[in-house]
Structure formats: structure tokens, C-alpha cells
Write a protein that holds these residues in place. Structure first.
Motif, PDB file in Angstrom:
ATOM      1  N   CYS A  15      41.227  56.286 -62.547  1.00 28.60           N
ATOM      2  CA  CYS A  15      41.052  57.423 -63.463  1.00 28.60           C
ATOM      3  C   CYS A  15      41.561  58.715 -62.842  1.00 28.60           C
ATOM      4  CB  CYS A  15      39.588  57.557 -63.854  1.00 28.60           C
ATOM      5  SG  CYS A  15      38.997  56.207 -64.890  1.00 28.60           S
ATOM      6  N   GLU A  16      41.330  58.899 -61.547  1.00 29.49           N
ATOM      7  CA  GLU A  16      41.799  60.120 -60.897  1.00 29.49           C
ATOM      8  C   GLU A  16      43.325  60.156 -60.828  1.00 29.49           C
ATOM      9  OE1 GLU A  16      41.800  63.826 -59.162  1.00 29.49           O
ATOM     10  OE2 GLU A  16      40.284  62.742 -60.321  1.00 29.49           O
ATOM     11  N   ILE A  17      43.958  59.026 -60.542  1.00 30.09           N
ATOM     12  CA  ILE A  17      45.423  58.971 -60.532  1.00 30.09           C
ATOM     13  C   ILE A  17      45.959  59.324 -61.916  1.00 30.09           C
ATOM     14  CG2 ILE A  17      47.387  57.367 -60.419  1.00 30.09           C
ATOM     15  CD1 ILE A  17      45.857  55.977 -58.090  1.00 30.09           C
ATOM     16  N   TRP A  18      45.360  58.781 -62.956  1.00 30.12           N
ATOM     17  CA  TRP A  18      45.807  59.098 -64.314  1.00 30.12           C
ATOM     18  C   TRP A  18      45.559  60.562 -64.661  1.00 30.12           C
ATOM     19  CZ3 TRP A  18      43.633  54.214 -67.289  1.00 30.12           C
ATOM     20  CH2 TRP A  18      44.441  53.106 -66.981  1.00 30.12           C
ATOM     21  N   ASN A  19      44.467  61.130 -64.181  1.00 30.21           N
ATOM     22  CA  ASN A  19      44.211  62.560 -64.417  1.00 30.21           C
ATOM     23  C   ASN A  19      45.246  63.423 -63.713  1.00 30.21           C
ATOM     24  OD1 ASN A  19      41.966  62.234 -66.065  1.00 30.21           O
ATOM     25  ND2 ASN A  19      40.529  62.219 -64.355  1.00 30.21           N
ATOM     26  N   ALA A 123      49.633  50.656 -68.055  1.00 30.32           N
ATOM     27  CA  ALA A 123      48.266  50.834 -68.555  1.00 30.32           C
ATOM     28  C   ALA A 123      47.994  52.297 -68.903  1.00 30.32           C
ATOM     29  CB  ALA A 123      47.264  50.340 -67.510  1.00 30.32           C
ATOM     30  N   TYR A 124      48.609  53.209 -68.167  1.00 27.05           N
ATOM     31  CA  TYR A 124      48.490  54.636 -68.483  1.00 27.05           C
ATOM     32  C   TYR A 124      49.097  54.921 -69.854  1.00 27.05           C
ATOM     33  CZ  TYR A 124      49.329  59.714 -67.986  1.00 27.05           C
ATOM     34  OH  TYR A 124      49.375  61.076 -68.172  1.00 27.05           O
ATOM     35  N   TYR A 125      50.199  54.254 -70.172  1.00 26.88           N
ATOM     36  CA  TYR A 125      50.799  54.394 -71.499  1.00 26.88           C
ATOM     37  C   TYR A 125      49.819  53.933 -72.579  1.00 26.88           C
ATOM     38  CZ  TYR A 125      53.608  53.229 -75.592  1.00 26.88           C
ATOM     39  OH  TYR A 125      54.075  53.116 -76.875  1.00 26.88           O
ATOM     40  N   ALA A 155      42.469  44.472 -64.908  1.00 24.12           N
ATOM     41  CA  ALA A 155      41.414  44.102 -65.855  1.00 24.12           C
ATOM     42  C   ALA A 155      40.073  43.971 -65.146  1.00 24.12           C
ATOM     43  CB  ALA A 155      41.780  42.798 -66.556  1.00 24.12           C
ATOM     44  N   ASP A 156      40.089  43.460 -63.914  1.00 19.70           N
ATOM     45  CA  ASP A 156      38.843  43.357 -63.153  1.00 19.70           C
ATOM     46  C   ASP A 156      38.359  44.730 -62.688  1.00 19.70           C
ATOM     47  OD1 ASP A 156      38.392  40.663 -63.381  1.00 19.70           O
ATOM     48  OD2 ASP A 156      39.409  40.129 -61.525  1.00 19.70           O
ATOM     49  N   VAL A 157      39.276  45.555 -62.192  1.00 15.71           N
ATOM     50  CA  VAL A 157      38.883  46.868 -61.670  1.00 15.71           C
ATOM     51  C   VAL A 157      38.298  47.742 -62.772  1.00 15.71           C
ATOM     52  CG1 VAL A 157      39.770  49.026 -60.673  1.00 15.71           C
ATOM     53  CG2 VAL A 157      40.459  46.826 -59.707  1.00 15.71           C
ATOM     54  N   LEU A 158      38.921  47.736 -63.959  1.00 11.24           N
ATOM     55  CA  LEU A 158      38.466  48.581 -65.063  1.00 11.24           C
ATOM     56  C   LEU A 158      37.544  47.833 -66.030  1.00 11.24           C
ATOM     57  CD1 LEU A 158      41.674  50.653 -65.953  1.00 11.24           C
ATOM     58  CD2 LEU A 158      39.803  51.228 -64.387  1.00 11.24           C
ATOM     59  N   ASP A 159      37.344  46.544 -65.803  1.00 13.82           N
ATOM     60  CA  ASP A 159      36.433  45.721 -66.592  1.00 13.82           C
ATOM     61  C   ASP A 159      36.792  45.721 -68.089  1.00 13.82           C
ATOM     62  OD1 ASP A 159      34.386  43.930 -66.957  1.00 13.82           O
ATOM     63  OD2 ASP A 159      32.831  45.464 -67.174  1.00 13.82           O
ATOM     64  N   PHE A 160      38.026  45.320 -68.372  1.00 15.56           N
ATOM     65  CA  PHE A 160      38.434  45.091 -69.754  1.00 15.56           C
ATOM     66  C   PHE A 160      39.112  43.727 -69.819  1.00 15.56           C
ATOM     67  CE2 PHE A 160      42.195  46.854 -67.816  1.00 15.56           C
ATOM     68  CZ  PHE A 160      43.270  46.246 -68.450  1.00 15.56           C
TER      69      PHE A 160
END
Length: 264
Positions: A15-19, A123-125, A155-160
Motif C-alpha cells: 500500500c505504501e509503494i502504491w501511495n 495490480a496497481y492498475y 494474492a496471499d500478501v493482500l488476501d484476495f
């Protein structure tokens, strides 16, 4: 902070990288050592531009890890000259060994085991242009590749959950991956891959009829793609092809990864 595979990150890191990717680049100091095995046309282009945007000096070290020299010796000689290593190296074990030897952050720009920067960008897209990744219906189409391995990790890290369409012989038990041979429905985006990391694994090409069955989702082939291999048709004829412009996001995401690695 090393980024060798996506499981090196936690959800807060992603999330921080995407921010950071949403913000203007900050001028930084330091020198990057970068080494790209093979062409790496898009990844090389956007990483070099990222270094420039951040004001970082950079030095190419061709085939850095393609030597019999011990990784401890390579790191011992080079660490005083560099603040960060960005390495594209097929031998993931050798890359991991080097990361364990150096005092500097190492970013995996692609290996046989994964392609974390590419997948964080894709995934950011989804997260910023389609819908939150937690509720997005993502379909992976193709044999086991490094790109898809990174998607499984994310998917495991972000749990989706992601749906992975591939031949039954490659099905596995994974918590957040639903393997299937049947066509899913109501998909938001289909990502294809069939690169060298797939080896000789067979794969059926994605067809326009399959996309129609899935509800005409966005189509994102992982480059370089070949018509007749992962796709049975020219994606330029498909109205929801997003490949070219979507890959522009490699720049802000790679830039953010560099900022985050050096900042940590």
C-alpha cells in the motif's frame, strides 16, 4: 529492504509503494548498480527513466551475477560504490545468495522465480483504474510462469482471490488461487503469460469467444506476447485491450519501489 519476491513485502508495504506511486518523485542522492540479463526492453526503459526522475546516478554492470566469483566477494568489492542494486537475473537462487551477501537493497527486475515489479504494476492498475483489488475478479490465463507465481504471492500478501485457468496437470492447492479448466464468468481483467519461465508447459491460446464468455473483460497480455501462443487473435482488434497504455504505469511504480527501498 530487498524485493526479491512479493512475499518479502507485507500488505502495508504494498500500500505504501502504491501511495508513493501517486505522488511526484522526490530528488534523492546515491548511485544504482543495474544489471539486465536479456533484453528487458520495457523494464529497462522505465527503470532508467525512474533513476533519472529521482536524480540518481546509475551504472550498468552487464551480467553481474554471470560469473564464478562468490557473491560475498562481489558484494564486498562493490557495496562501497553503490546504494542500490536493480538486477534482472534468471538464476533466482544466485540472486537470493547475492542479496544475502550485500549490505544494500536489491530489487529483482525479473528472475525465473518471479517478476514482482511487473505484478505490483499490473495490480496497481487494477486498484486505481478498475476497482479495489480486494473485490476485483482477476483471471490469470496460461501455464505456470514467473509472472503468475508473483500473482499468487500477491494474492496471499493482500488476501484476495484470483482465478487461474490452466491445464489440470498444473493445478495446485493454494489458499487464494482457484485453479480451473472451465471458463469463469463476470471477470474484470484477464492477464495472459506464456514466457520462457513456462518452459515446455502446454497452454491453450486465449480466444475471443472465451473473452465473450467472461463478459468482455479488460485484456492485459504480459509482454512480449505472440499471437498464436497465448492469444489466438490480434489483441488490437479487441476493444478492451489495455496493454500499451497500461504499461506506462511501470514508471511510477518502479520509481516508488526505488524510493521505498532506499528510504527503508
Amino acid at each position: 529492504m530487498h524485493l526479491l519476491q512479493i512475499t518479502d513485502l507485507g500488505s502495508a508495504d504494498v500500500c505504501e509503494i502504491w501511495n508513493i506511486a501517486k505522488t511526484q518523485p522526490k530528488t534523492m542522492t546515491g548511485t544504482v548498480a543495474w544489471s539486465f540479463q536479456g533484453h528487458g526492453i520495457r523494464t529497462r526503459t522505465t527503470f532508467i527513466q525512474a533513476f533519472r526522475d529521482l536524480g540518481l546516478a546509475f551504472t550498468e554492470l552487464p551480467n553481474l551475477l554471470k560469473t564464478n566469483e562468490r557473491t560475498a566477494d562481489l558484494a564486498g568489492y562493490l557495496d562501497d560504490f553503490y546504494d542500490l542494486y536493480v538486477i534482472r537475473e534468471s538464476d533466482h537462487e544466485r540472486l537470493t545468495e547475492f542479496a544475502a551477501s550485500t549490505r544494500r537493497p536489491v530489487i529483482n527486475a525479473m528472475s525465473s522465480r518471479g517478476h514482482p515489479c511487473e505484478v505490483l504494476t499490473d495490480a496497481y492498475y487494477v486498484e486505481t483504474k478498475l476497482r479495489p483489488i480486494a473485490s476485483a475478479k482477476v483471471c490469470l490465463w496460461g501455464p505456470p510462469t514467473n509472472v503468475f507465481h508473483s500473482w499468487h504471492e500477491l494474492a496471499d500478501v493482500l488476501d484476495f482471490c484470483v482465478v487461474h485457468v490452466r491445464d489440470r496437470q498444473f493445478h495446485q492447492k493454494k489458499r487464494n488461487v482457484r485453479f480451473t479448466e472451465a471458463l469463469p464468468t463476470a471477470i474484470d481483467i484477464v492477464i495472459t503469460d506464456n514466457g520462457p519461465a513456462a518452459g515446455d508447459a502446454p497452454s491453450r491460446p486465449l480466444t475471443e469467444d472465451a473473452l465473450a464468455h467472461m463478459g468482455y473483460p479488460r485484456l492485459l497480455p504480459t509482454p512480449p506476447f505472440l499471437i498464436g501462443r497465448e492469444l489466438s487473435f490480434d489483441p488490437l482488434s479487441y476493444p478492451n485491450f489495455v496493454g500499451y497504455q497500461q504499461k506506462n504505469l511501470l514508471l511510477p511504480v518502479q520509481r516508488a519501489i526505488v524510493q521505498y527501498a532506499l528510504g527503508s
